[in-house]
Enzyme design. Sequence first.
Site, short mmCIF file in Angstrom:
data_model
loop_
_atom_site.label_atom_id
_atom_site.label_comp_id
_atom_site.label_asym_id
_atom_site.label_seq_id
_atom_site.Cartn_x
_atom_site.Cartn_y
_atom_site.Cartn_z
N ARG A 195 0.85 -1.18 0.00
CA ARG A 195 0.00 0.00 0.00
C ARG A 195 0.89 1.24 0.00
NH1 ARG A 195 -3.31 -2.90 -1.50
NH2 ARG A 195 -5.42 -3.29 -0.73
N GLU A 241 -2.75 8.07 -6.27
CA GLU A 241 -2.84 7.30 -7.51
C GLU A 241 -3.99 7.80 -8.36
OE1 GLU A 241 -3.05 3.14 -6.54
OE2 GLU A 241 -1.06 3.09 -5.68
N HIS A 290 0.68 0.54 -10.07
CA HIS A 290 -0.19 -0.35 -9.30
C HIS A 290 -0.57 -1.56 -10.16
CE1 HIS A 290 -3.13 -0.37 -5.68
NE2 HIS A 290 -2.81 -1.61 -6.02
#
Length: 322
Positions: A233, A262, A281
Site C-alpha cells: 500500500r 494514484e 499499481h
Amino acid sequence: MKIVIVDCDHEGTGIERGVAEAAGHHLVVASARTEDEVIAAAASAAAIVVQYAPITRRVLESLPELKAIGRYGVGYDTVDVEAVTEHGVALCTVPDYGTEDVSDHALALALSLARGVVRLDAALRRGEHDLAPVKPLHRFSGRVFGVLGLGAIGAATARKAAGLGFSVIGHDPALEPGTTTPAGVPTRTFDELIAEADILSLHVPLNAHTHHLIDTAVLAAMKPTAFLINTCRGAVVDTDAVVQALERGTIAGAGLDVFEQEPLPVDHPLLALPNAVLTPHAAWYSEESYAELKRRVVENVVAVIDGRAPRNMINPEVLGIP
C-alpha cells in the site's frame, strides 16, 4: 436479489455478471466515488462489490437491506469494518488471488534495481555503454533480502528470493524474533531487519500502525546501498521521505508499484529520479489473477445472500462463524 458493483475501473464486468446471473441474481454496475453516490447506486441492494469507493458508517446506515460487501482485492482500508460489523453485514475480500503475481512483481522490481536493468537500458538507448552509473553491482548470493510482513505474499516473495540465491530474513509482528518460520525464514526484530537488508520488500496491510511505517528515520537506518520495494500500500511509505532519501543517497534506490496518490501525477518528483523504478499499481495483474479476482469477489457475496458461508470473510462473527 440485487447486487451492485458500486465502482470498478476494469475493462468489463462480464465475469461478475456471469457469476451473479448463474446464481439467479441481478447485477447492476455503477461508477460511484462519494458516499452520496454509493448510497444512491446501492439503494435496495442485498450486496455490493466495491473497488475504491468509501464504505462508511453513513453508507451502512443508509442501506438497511445490505447483507454483504465484496471488496476487489486483499485490503479493505476504505471500509469502516466496525460499522459494517455493527450493522450485521458480511465483509468479504479475495486475499490470495494475487499472491503469485504480487510476489513475482516484487522480485521483478528488486532484480531490476539489483542488476541496474532500467538505468542500463536508458543509457543504451542514449548510445552510452558505460557501466559506471550502476556500479557496484553484486551477485545475489552475497545479498540479504529482507521481507517485512510474512503473510501469504511476503512468504511467497521470501521463497522466490531464496530460490534466486539471496539470504532471506523477515519480520512479522505475529512472529517471535529469533525464530524460524515453517518455510525456513529466520525472523528478526524490525530494527534488525531494516539494518541488515540489502533489499527491503514491504508486504504489510495499511492501518493505523503501518501508515508511514517507512519514514525518514527508518530510511536513515537502512544501508546506503539498500533498495526499498513496495508492492503493498502506498501510504505505508512516507513518499516525501523516500524522495529525499533517493535524492540524497540515503538509500540506493526504490522500486515502487503503489503510491499515496494514484494515479501518480505526471509532475511528481519521483518521476525525475533515475534510481526509482516505478510501475502503476500493476503488481496484482496477470490474466489469471484478473479472472480469479472478478469471479471470487462475486461468489463471496452470492454465498452470503444465499445463506451460505463465503470462502473469505473479514468479520465471520456476523454469520456466527467461530
